[in-house]
Write a protein that holds these residues in place. Structure first.
Motif, PDB file in Angstrom:
ATOM      1  N   VAL A 249     -11.330  10.242   5.052  1.00 13.86           N
ATOM      2  CA  VAL A 249     -10.481  11.015   4.138  1.00 13.86           C
ATOM      3  C   VAL A 249      -8.984  10.861   4.540  1.00 13.86           C
ATOM      4  N   ASP A 250      -8.302  10.913   3.173  1.00 16.54           N
ATOM      5  CA  ASP A 250      -6.756  10.740   3.649  1.00 16.54           C
ATOM      6  C   ASP A 250      -6.050  11.565   2.449  1.00 16.54           C
ATOM      7  N   ARG A 251      -4.888  12.393   2.768  1.00 15.04           N
ATOM      8  CA  ARG A 251      -4.495  13.078   1.592  1.00 15.04           C
ATOM      9  C   ARG A 251      -3.606  12.025   0.586  1.00 15.04           C
TER      10      ARG A 251
ATOM     11  N   ARG B 180       4.707   4.432   6.517  1.00 15.97           N
ATOM     12  CA  ARG B 180       5.422   5.282   7.628  1.00 15.97           C
ATOM     13  C   ARG B 180       5.745   4.264   8.599  1.00 15.97           C
ATOM     14  N   THR B 181       5.770   2.907   8.236  1.00 12.85           N
ATOM     15  CA  THR B 181       5.899   1.995   9.482  1.00 12.85           C
ATOM     16  C   THR B 181       6.472   0.890   9.230  1.00 12.85           C
ATOM     17  N   THR B 182       7.357   0.153  10.016  1.00 16.78           N
ATOM     18  CA  THR B 182       7.785  -1.318   9.736  1.00 16.78           C
ATOM     19  C   THR B 182       6.904  -2.187   9.506  1.00 16.78           C
ATOM     20  N   GLY B 183       5.903  -2.032  10.572  1.00 18.99           N
ATOM     21  CA  GLY B 183       4.781  -3.067  10.334  1.00 18.99           C
ATOM     22  C   GLY B 183       5.036  -4.115  11.326  1.00 18.99           C
ATOM     23  N   ILE B 184       5.711  -4.039  12.407  1.00 21.55           N
ATOM     24  CA  ILE B 184       5.815  -5.345  13.302  1.00 21.55           C
ATOM     25  C   ILE B 184       4.763  -5.348  14.317  1.00 21.55           C
ATOM     26  N   PHE B 185       4.026  -6.622  14.123  1.00 19.84           N
ATOM     27  CA  PHE B 185       2.761  -6.594  14.909  1.00 19.84           C
ATOM     28  C   PHE B 185       3.181  -7.669  16.356  1.00 19.84           C
TER      29      PHE B 185
ATOM     30  N   ARG C 285      -7.388  15.890   1.471  1.00 15.74           N
ATOM     31  CA  ARG C 285      -6.583  16.629   2.541  1.00 15.74           C
ATOM     32  C   ARG C 285      -7.489  17.457   3.558  1.00 15.74           C
ATOM     33  N   TYR C 286      -7.330  17.445   4.951  1.00 18.46           N
ATOM     34  CA  TYR C 286      -8.224  18.126   5.804  1.00 18.46           C
ATOM     35  C   TYR C 286      -7.366  19.339   5.646  1.00 18.46           C
ATOM     36  N   THR C 287      -8.210  20.565   5.603  1.00 19.56           N
ATOM     37  CA  THR C 287      -7.208  21.970   5.820  1.00 19.56           C
ATOM     38  C   THR C 287      -7.780  22.732   6.958  1.00 19.56           C
TER      39      THR C 287
ATOM     40  N   GLY D 224      -4.807   7.006  17.687  1.00 22.75           N
ATOM     41  CA  GLY D 224      -3.675   6.697  17.316  1.00 22.75           C
ATOM     42  C   GLY D 224      -2.425   7.522  17.435  1.00 22.75           C
ATOM     43  N   ASP D 225      -1.637   7.715  16.545  1.00 26.35           N
ATOM     44  CA  ASP D 225      -0.422   8.783  17.071  1.00 26.35           C
ATOM     45  C   ASP D 225      -0.896  10.152  17.181  1.00 26.35           C
ATOM     46  N   ALA D 226      -1.935  10.565  16.526  1.00 19.77           N
ATOM     47  CA  ALA D 226      -2.625  11.798  16.971  1.00 19.77           C
ATOM     48  C   ALA D 226      -2.814  12.099  18.509  1.00 19.77           C
TER      49      ALA D 226
HETATM   50  C1  LIG Z   1       9.630   4.230  10.698  1.00 22.55           C
HETATM   51  C2  LIG Z   1       8.741   3.746  11.536  1.00 22.55           C
HETATM   52  C3  LIG Z   1       8.726   2.357  11.982  1.00 22.55           C
HETATM   53  C4  LIG Z   1       7.689   2.011  12.813  1.00 22.55           C
HETATM   54  N1  LIG Z   1       7.421   0.628  12.946  1.00 22.55           N
HETATM   55  C5  LIG Z   1       6.698   0.404  14.057  1.00 22.55           C
HETATM   56  C6  LIG Z   1       6.238  -0.902  14.115  1.00 22.55           C
HETATM   57  O1  LIG Z   1       7.279  -1.693  13.385  1.00 22.55           O
HETATM   58  N2  LIG Z   1       5.399  -1.617  15.029  1.00 22.55           N
HETATM   59  C7  LIG Z   1       4.616  -0.737  15.561  1.00 22.55           C
HETATM   60  O2  LIG Z   1       3.806  -1.156  16.366  1.00 22.55           O
HETATM   61  N3  LIG Z   1       4.707   0.533  15.408  1.00 22.55           N
HETATM   62  C8  LIG Z   1       5.778   1.168  14.404  1.00 22.55           C
HETATM   63  N4  LIG Z   1       5.798   2.686  14.312  1.00 22.55           N
HETATM   64  C9  LIG Z   1       4.691   3.416  15.035  1.00 22.55           C
HETATM   65  C10 LIG Z   1       3.540   3.068  14.089  1.00 22.55           C
HETATM   66  O3  LIG Z   1       3.642   2.857  12.682  1.00 22.55           O
HETATM   67  C11 LIG Z   1       2.401   3.951  14.179  1.00 22.55           C
HETATM   68  O4  LIG Z   1       2.139   4.252  15.724  1.00 22.55           O
HETATM   69  C12 LIG Z   1       1.059   3.845  13.587  1.00 22.55           C
HETATM   70  O5  LIG Z   1       1.289   3.395  12.187  1.00 22.55           O
HETATM   71  C13 LIG Z   1       0.186   5.015  13.868  1.00 22.55           C
HETATM   72  O6  LIG Z   1      -1.123   4.762  13.026  1.00 22.55           O
HETATM   73  P1  LIG Z   1      -1.917   6.084  12.879  1.00 22.55           P
HETATM   74  O7  LIG Z   1      -3.075   5.441  12.082  1.00 22.55           O
HETATM   75  O8  LIG Z   1      -2.213   6.853  13.975  1.00 22.55           O
HETATM   76  O9  LIG Z   1      -1.084   6.972  12.032  1.00 22.55           O
HETATM   77  P2  LIG Z   1      -0.699   6.980  10.470  1.00 22.55           P
HETATM   78  O10 LIG Z   1      -0.475   5.472  10.073  1.00 22.55           O
HETATM   79  O11 LIG Z   1       0.639   8.006  10.595  1.00 22.55           O
HETATM   80  O12 LIG Z   1      -1.799   7.753   9.614  1.00 22.55           O
HETATM   81  C14 LIG Z   1      -2.032   8.941   9.473  1.00 22.55           C
HETATM   82  C15 LIG Z   1      -2.684   9.245   8.166  1.00 22.55           C
HETATM   83  O13 LIG Z   1      -3.564  10.567   8.333  1.00 22.55           O
HETATM   84  C16 LIG Z   1      -3.096  11.109   6.920  1.00 22.55           C
HETATM   85  N5  LIG Z   1      -3.187  12.369   7.062  1.00 22.55           N
HETATM   86  C17 LIG Z   1      -2.186  13.405   7.783  1.00 22.55           C
HETATM   87  N6  LIG Z   1      -2.620  14.710   7.674  1.00 22.55           N
HETATM   88  C18 LIG Z   1      -3.795  14.378   7.057  1.00 22.55           C
HETATM   89  C19 LIG Z   1      -4.620  15.643   6.617  1.00 22.55           C
HETATM   90  N7  LIG Z   1      -4.443  17.075   6.695  1.00 22.55           N
HETATM   91  N8  LIG Z   1      -5.798  15.402   5.664  1.00 22.55           N
HETATM   92  C20 LIG Z   1      -6.007  14.138   5.363  1.00 22.55           C
HETATM   93  N9  LIG Z   1      -5.268  13.174   5.746  1.00 22.55           N
HETATM   94  C21 LIG Z   1      -4.189  13.321   6.601  1.00 22.55           C
HETATM   95  C22 LIG Z   1      -1.687  10.675   6.504  1.00 22.55           C
HETATM   96  O14 LIG Z   1      -1.836  10.481   5.234  1.00 22.55           O
HETATM   97  C23 LIG Z   1      -1.896   9.061   7.212  1.00 22.55           C
HETATM   98  O15 LIG Z   1      -2.247   8.176   6.220  1.00 22.55           O
HETATM   99  C24 LIG Z   1       6.856   2.937  13.627  1.00 22.55           C
HETATM  100  C25 LIG Z   1       6.729   4.358  13.138  1.00 22.55           C
HETATM  101  C26 LIG Z   1       7.830   4.774  12.284  1.00 22.55           C
HETATM  102  C27 LIG Z   1       7.987   6.190  11.706  1.00 22.55           C
END
Ligand SMILES: Cc1cc2nc3c(=O)[nH]c(=O)nc-3n(C[C@H](O)[C@H](O)[C@H](O)COP(=O)(O)OP(=O)(O)OC[C@H]3O[C@@H](n4cnc5c(N)ncnc54)[C@H](O)[C@@H]3O)c2cc1C
Length: 363
Positions: free
Chosen positions: A31-33, A42-47, A117-119, A270-272
């Protein structure tokens, strides 16, 4: 609805985890909100090279290879240019890349509910708020928190939370093709990017102009810093910023992998989980790698019926790998004035400084 695993968040970490679990025969709801994965990026997307070597990303969703990094002091004068003999980076075209990853996950059997959204959680039942009649209560054997830096799943499972965060913001726009080599420009200036960098990525197709740093240290706020940088950003000669730009931004956890990232009911990816390089703030490679480990322990737990298998997913043990980068992060955080940044640059100009920079950027 009853599933084996509920994955919350369809960023790269959630998409990858959900797909791999489904490919191992498990019943997965993702699920995603966000109502569409092609928006609110939310990312530049540099791999980086390691990711491009190890993960089969769709080549049509990747920009031209980048070998050149240009590092600037606050004055922007006499930058240091580093050129690698190999292709080091490619910028993902993130909207089609997320869409392709979602298609592959769905083909593997993942059920995907967007705008959902997860609540919260009550025992093994998870509450969802759906915009268009999707599931609102899901029973799952395990939940995966792939919901980003400020994870609600982490809170509900009483797991570790990210407290050491930067914020980043950027503008993205298409640029006219040119003969100049694609390059990644980084400016070390604590008035624009306190504790981190301001950047321009120009891969000959798109420009990304951004700033990042500690939220409470931007002299006039993040938005103002981005405006200031955008007005004089290097690496875009003869390119005018168009009226319409795509804006991206969000928090970046830089405290290293969190210690407690699993319990008997689920885990974080991931970021979490704080899986971001504390120094470079790159999270795309770590999120893909950690997801693979998460899938291995979840698969084990689901097959054996033993939730204690998740104890092998131990952030405290994995965290040791981040030690060196955490030290360098503390160093970068201490660069608080343009004078300090200029002094740091003097070191960067030495053979030893250049070698260290090459190791960090191309290592
Ligand atoms: C401005 C910026 C630039 C960056 N550039 C780079 C880069 O170039 N290269 C690199 O390696 N890293 C980069 N990073 C870091 C990288 O983007 C992240 O570490 C990576 O995208 C994390 O992926 P993720 O799937 O863990 O989180 P996210 O991509 O943040 O995904 C989390 C998802 O959870 C969803 N979500 C959140 N809460 C809920 C909820 N309660 N219910 C349902 N859905 C929910 C959100 O909508 C989102 O889709 C950058 C970060 C930022 C902020």
């Amino acid at each position: 609805m009853i599933v084996d695993v509920l994955v919350v968040g369809a960023g790269l970490a959630g998409l990858h985890t959900a797909r791999l679990l489904a490919q191992r025969g498990h019943d997965v709801l993702l699920v995603d909100r966000r109502p569409a994965l092609t928006g609110a990026i939310r990312t530049t997307g540099i791999f980086v090279r390691r990711t491009l070597d190890d993960f089969p990303l769709p080549p049509e969703c990747l920009g031209p290879p980048i070998r050149r990094v240009v590092l600037y002091p606050p004055s922007l004068r006499n930058p240091v240019t580093l050129v690698s003999a190999r292709d080091e980076y490619r910028v993902g075209d993130m909207a089609p890349l997320y869409a392709a990853a979602a298609r592959t996950a769905a083909d593997a059997g993942v059920r995907i509910a967007l705008g959902t959204r997860y609540t919260g959680r009550r025992a093994d039942t998870f509450q969802l708020a759906s915009r268009d009649g999707g599931p609102t209560r899901v029973r799952a054997r395990f939940v995966v928190g792939a919901d980003g830096a400020r994870s609600h799943v982490a809170r509900d499972l009483a797991l570790s939370r990210n407290h050491h965060l930067l914020v980043g913001a950027e503008e993205v726009f298409t640029i006219p093709r040119s003969e100049r080599p694609p390059a990644f420009h980084c400016v070390l200036d604590p008035t624009l990017a306190p504790g981190y960098l301001a950047w321009v990525v120009n891969d000959g197709r798109h420009a990304h102009v951004g700033v990042g740093g500690y939220a409470n240290r931007f002299p006039g706020g993040l938005r103002r810093a981005l405006e200031r940088f955008g007005a004089a950003a290097p690496g875009l000669p003869g390119v005018d910023r168009p009226e319409q730009v795509e804006r991206r931004g969000g928090p970046i956890p830089v405290g290293g992998l969190l210690r407690r990232i699993s319990c008997a009911d689920g885990l974080l990816v991931g970021d979490a989980a704080g899986a971001v390089s504390p120094l470079t703030a790159g999270g795309l490679d770590p999120c893909l790698r950690l997801s693979e480990l998460a899938v291995a322990v979840l698969d084990d737990a689901l097959r054996s019926g033993r939730p204690d298998a998740l104890a092998h997913y131990d952030g405290a043990a994995l965290r040791a790998r981040f030690r060196g980068r955490l030290m360098l992060r503390r160093g970068l955080a201490r660069v608080r004035t343009p004078t300090a940044a200029t002094t740091a640059f003097t070191l960067l100009r030495t053979p030893l400084g250049r070698a260290a920079a090459r190791r960090i950027l191309f290592g």
